[in-house]
Design an enzyme around this catalytic site. Structure first.
Site, PDB file in Angstrom:
ATOM      1  CB  CYS A  15     -16.899  21.660  22.191  1.00 51.92           C
ATOM      2  SG  CYS A  15     -15.341  21.535  21.316  1.00 51.92           S
ATOM      3  CB  CYS A  43     -13.226  19.155  22.885  1.00 51.67           C
ATOM      4  SG  CYS A  43     -14.941  18.828  22.516  1.00 51.67           S
ATOM      5  CE  LYS A  55     -10.476  16.002  25.937  1.00 51.54           C
ATOM      6  NZ  LYS A  55     -11.419  15.098  25.286  1.00 51.54           N
ATOM      7  CE1 TYR A  90     -14.754  12.186  25.588  1.00 52.41           C
ATOM      8  CE2 TYR A  90     -16.738  10.845  25.591  1.00 52.41           C
ATOM      9  CZ  TYR A  90     -16.115  12.075  25.431  1.00 52.41           C
ATOM     10  OH  TYR A  90     -16.868  13.174  25.121  1.00 52.41           O
ATOM     11  CD  GLU A  95     -10.609  12.277  26.898  1.00 49.92           C
ATOM     12  OE1 GLU A  95     -10.449  12.045  25.697  1.00 49.92           O
ATOM     13  OE2 GLU A  95     -11.426  13.137  27.308  1.00 49.92           O
ATOM     14  CG  HIS A 152      11.642   3.414   7.789  1.00 47.85           C
ATOM     15  ND1 HIS A 152      11.187   2.515   8.729  1.00 47.85           N
ATOM     16  CD2 HIS A 152      12.999   3.439   7.904  1.00 47.85           C
ATOM     17  CE1 HIS A 152      12.224   2.002   9.370  1.00 47.85           C
ATOM     18  NE2 HIS A 152      13.332   2.554   8.900  1.00 47.85           N
ATOM     19  CD  GLU A 160       7.878   2.244   9.174  1.00 49.03           C
ATOM     20  OE1 GLU A 160       8.257   1.788   8.087  1.00 49.03           O
ATOM     21  OE2 GLU A 160       8.652   2.798   9.987  1.00 49.03           O
TER      22      GLU A 160
HETATM   23  C1  LIG Z   1     -15.239  16.849  29.507  1.00 48.44           C
HETATM   24  C2  LIG Z   1     -15.684  16.662  28.092  1.00 48.44           C
HETATM   25  C3  LIG Z   1     -14.752  16.404  27.113  1.00 48.44           C
HETATM   26  C4  LIG Z   1     -15.147  16.223  25.795  1.00 48.44           C
HETATM   27  N1  LIG Z   1     -14.194  15.953  24.865  1.00 48.44           N
HETATM   28  C5  LIG Z   1     -14.538  15.804  23.569  1.00 48.44           C
HETATM   29  C6  LIG Z   1     -13.550  15.557  22.581  1.00 48.44           C
HETATM   30  O1  LIG Z   1     -12.355  15.454  22.876  1.00 48.44           O
HETATM   31  N2  LIG Z   1     -13.949  15.446  21.292  1.00 48.44           N
HETATM   32  C7  LIG Z   1     -15.268  15.561  20.920  1.00 48.44           C
HETATM   33  O2  LIG Z   1     -15.578  15.472  19.738  1.00 48.44           O
HETATM   34  N3  LIG Z   1     -16.239  15.771  21.859  1.00 48.44           N
HETATM   35  C8  LIG Z   1     -15.905  15.895  23.165  1.00 48.44           C
HETATM   36  N4  LIG Z   1     -16.873  16.149  24.101  1.00 48.44           N
HETATM   37  C9  LIG Z   1     -18.294  16.175  23.680  1.00 48.44           C
HETATM   38  C10 LIG Z   1     -18.662  17.529  23.055  1.00 48.44           C
HETATM   39  O3  LIG Z   1     -18.302  18.565  23.941  1.00 48.44           O
HETATM   40  C11 LIG Z   1     -20.155  17.561  22.763  1.00 48.44           C
HETATM   41  O4  LIG Z   1     -20.501  16.440  21.989  1.00 48.44           O
HETATM   42  C12 LIG Z   1     -20.543  18.830  22.008  1.00 48.44           C
HETATM   43  O5  LIG Z   1     -20.206  19.976  22.741  1.00 48.44           O
HETATM   44  C13 LIG Z   1     -22.053  18.822  21.732  1.00 48.44           C
HETATM   45  O6  LIG Z   1     -22.437  20.026  21.120  1.00 48.44           O
HETATM   46  P1  LIG Z   1     -23.951  20.529  21.229  1.00 48.44           P
HETATM   47  O7  LIG Z   1     -24.054  21.705  20.331  1.00 48.44           O
HETATM   48  O8  LIG Z   1     -24.876  19.407  21.048  1.00 48.44           O
HETATM   49  O9  LIG Z   1     -24.131  20.976  22.757  1.00 48.44           O
HETATM   50  P2  LIG Z   1     -23.297  21.946  23.672  1.00 48.44           P
HETATM   51  O10 LIG Z   1     -21.987  22.283  23.098  1.00 48.44           O
HETATM   52  O11 LIG Z   1     -23.330  21.349  25.017  1.00 48.44           O
HETATM   53  O12 LIG Z   1     -24.158  23.291  23.665  1.00 48.44           O
HETATM   54  C14 LIG Z   1     -25.427  23.360  24.230  1.00 48.44           C
HETATM   55  C15 LIG Z   1     -25.634  24.765  24.766  1.00 48.44           C
HETATM   56  O13 LIG Z   1     -27.026  24.970  25.026  1.00 48.44           O
HETATM   57  C16 LIG Z   1     -27.155  25.800  26.169  1.00 48.44           C
HETATM   58  N5  LIG Z   1     -28.529  25.630  26.672  1.00 48.44           N
HETATM   59  C17 LIG Z   1     -29.089  24.488  27.174  1.00 48.44           C
HETATM   60  N6  LIG Z   1     -30.405  24.711  27.443  1.00 48.44           N
HETATM   61  C18 LIG Z   1     -30.671  25.998  27.107  1.00 48.44           C
HETATM   62  C19 LIG Z   1     -31.850  26.802  27.145  1.00 48.44           C
HETATM   63  N7  LIG Z   1     -33.042  26.306  27.532  1.00 48.44           N
HETATM   64  N8  LIG Z   1     -31.762  28.097  26.745  1.00 48.44           N
HETATM   65  C20 LIG Z   1     -30.563  28.615  26.313  1.00 48.44           C
HETATM   66  N9  LIG Z   1     -29.430  27.889  26.242  1.00 48.44           N
HETATM   67  C21 LIG Z   1     -29.478  26.591  26.624  1.00 48.44           C
HETATM   68  C22 LIG Z   1     -26.052  25.285  27.087  1.00 48.44           C
HETATM   69  O14 LIG Z   1     -25.705  26.257  28.054  1.00 48.44           O
HETATM   70  C23 LIG Z   1     -24.928  25.002  26.091  1.00 48.44           C
HETATM   71  O15 LIG Z   1     -24.042  26.104  25.960  1.00 48.44           O
HETATM   72  C24 LIG Z   1     -16.516  16.339  25.434  1.00 48.44           C
HETATM   73  C25 LIG Z   1     -17.470  16.614  26.416  1.00 48.44           C
HETATM   74  C26 LIG Z   1     -17.070  16.773  27.730  1.00 48.44           C
HETATM   75  C27 LIG Z   1     -18.099  17.062  28.783  1.00 48.44           C
END
Ligand SMILES: Cc1cc2nc3c(=O)[nH]c(=O)nc-3n(C[C@H](O)[C@H](O)[C@H](O)COP(=O)(O)OP(=O)(O)OC[C@H]3O[C@@H](n4cnc5c(N)ncnc54)[C@H](O)[C@@H]3O)c2cc1C
Length: 464
Positions: free
Chosen positions: A43, A48, A51, A179, A183, A437, A442
């Protein structure tokens, strides 16, 4: 002496991981977290936040055009990609620092390296010998872009690379119309890039309400995007300085860059889940119960890796519920009802609740209210783009089941509509609300006439 090094060890410092680690530590737990890339996760680093900043940057061009009707003459206007992308990177670096300091302040031990599960209570870190032990392990490893399996796939970029482009392409083909594809198509289009979208389905944004899908596709085409549905990519090859994309249906297109926006898959391979027999679902996601517990008692998972609703606020909500359940003595099941979501395309979509098609499958009697109108601003700017608002009502209880919007500020408006839907608002209560308004919002409280599907034309298939 404590039986384990940590009460909680979190793998992945993204939206879900950081929230769970911080809350658990603030509740008195000894917490460690490992992150193999950058603290903040998708994110903050390449999702997010950067972006949305690119979305803001890409909208000034059309705003300047709209300004003409209001008497502004904008001469000598030019756009500089390095300025935008470098400012976005600076903000990402700042947020990376904020997240790191948040963990530090909560007393969470941070390990900037890859973590691998060695047993239900042990983690091995890639940058050191030996294992760390934890009573509970939380997997919050997120997801990654999936590239289509076509010859020449090595030429494709994904969303991650869009944030690293040193210069803007003159033209781009985007494969996929979810999406993220929509975008980035709007971002590039807004910045003056010639955009072609190639999508194998029959309409963009599968699973969204049909009127939103149709309305967005029409508006994007009117804004100059070459949106092609029912198209499969056969292969990609280099051609001069750019690429040629060959289509299964025949023909090809030449572009400077090809982006794949063909979905994401959970990060569940290569760090020991298989060896521990953690149950995985159809696309490799970790199967969890309502408290985010996996098939192994000491291993939990939140966020994209569980493939429930892959959005930042959902990952944060699941992490909060997890911390409340395990470290605050308050068993809190996750609640995935009425999740508002946006598509930051041009025009923008905001949506919460059931699409009309979903509602018709679940409820016997549905009323639909629709308003499609030219917003006040466009009457002077001259922009020929309609706004769409749609409400889906359960006719038996009068409850509002879905609220959908296409047009300026849809995300901001639908966030507040989500509060009302979550509280069980009825159509009668919306009607009793005083309109603000003049505003576009609205319309949501002034829709008086039920939408009736057009009567079948005599002699047509529909009448047969
Ligand atoms: C281009 C794009 C735009 C988006 N826009 C939106 C939006 O507008 N609104 C919205 O709500 N969501 C949006 N999302 C989705 C949102 O980013 C994800 O749903 C959210 O980040 C998920 O969070 P998470 O904690 O599950 O994983 P992440 O935020 O992906 O975090 C996972 C972390 O784990 C780390 N990792 C993985 N494996 C290991 C390991 N074995 N050891 C150590 N570290 C590890 C990774 O490096 C990463 O940093 C977007 C996603 C993308 C790709």
């Amino acid at each position: 002496m404590a039986q384990y090094d940590y009460d909680l060890f979190v793998i992945g410092a993204g939206s879900g991981g950081v929230r769970a680690a911080r809350l658990a530590a603030e509740l008195g737990a000894r917490v460690g977290i490992a992150e193999e890339y950058r603290i903040g996760g998708t994110c903050v680093i390449r999702g997010c936040v950067p972006k949305k900043l690119l979305v803001y940057g890409s909208r000034y061009g059309s705003e300047l055009l709209d300004a003409n009707g209001f008497g502004w003459t904008c001469e000598g206007v030019r756009f500089d990609w390095p300025t935008l992308i470098n400012n976005v990177k600076r903000e990402v670096d700042r947020l990376n620092g904020v997240y790191t300091r948040t963990l530090e302040a909560a007393g969470v031990d941070r390990f900037l390296t890859r973590a691998v599960l060695a047993s239900p209570h042990e983690i091995v870190l890639a940058d050191r010998d030996g294992a760390l032990s934890a009573k509970t392990i939380l997997v919050a490893t997120g997801s990654h872009p999936v590239m289509p399996d076509v010859p020449g796939r090595e030429h494709l970029i994904g969303s991650n690379e869009c944030f690293e482009l040193e210069r803007l392409p003159g033209s781009i083909a985007i494969i996929g119309a979810g999406y993220i594809g929509m975008e980035f198509a709007s971002i590039f289009n807004g910045l003056g890039v010639a955009v072609t979208v190639l999508y194998r389905g029959d309409q963009v944004l599968r699973d969204f309400d049909t009127d939103l899908r149709d309305g967005l596709a029409e508006a994007m085409r009117n804004r100059g995007i070459d949106l092609r549905t029912g198209i499969d990519v056969a292969s990609i090859e280099t051609a001069g300085q750019g690429y040629r994309v060959h289509l299964e249906q025949g023909g090809s297109i030449a572009v400077d860059l090809v982006m794949a926006a063909t979905g994401r898959a959970p990060n569940t391979s290569g760090f020991g889940l298989g060896k521990l027999d953690v149950a995985l679902g159809w696309n490799g996601h970790i199967v969890v119960d309502e408290f985010s517990k996996s098939s192994i008692d000491s291993i939990y998972a939140v966020g994209d890796v569980t493939d429930r609703r892959n959005l930042t606020p959902v990952a944060i909500h699941e992490a909060t519920a997890f911390a409340e359940t395990l470290f605050n003595g308050k068993p809190t099941p996750v609640d995935h009802s009425f999740i508002p979501t946006a598509v930051f395309s041009q025009p923008e979509i905001g949506t919460v609740g059931l699409a009309e098609e979903q509602a018709r499958e679940l409820y016997p009697n549905i009323d639909v209210y629709k308003a499609r109108f030219r917003p006040l601003k466009s009457t002077v700017s001259g922009r020929d783009e309609k706004m769409l608002m749609k409400l889906i009502i359960d006719a038996d209880s009068d409850k509002v089941l879905g609220c959908h919007m296409l047009g300026a500020d849809a995300a901001e408006i639908v966030q507040m509509a989500a509060v009302a839907l979550k509280l069980g608002v009825t159509k009668a209560q919306l009607d009793a609300t005083m309109p603000l308004h003049p505003s576009a919002a609205e319309e949501l409280v002034t829709m008086r006439h039920r939408w009736e599907p057009p009567a079948p034309v005599a002699g047509s298939d529909a009448a047969a």
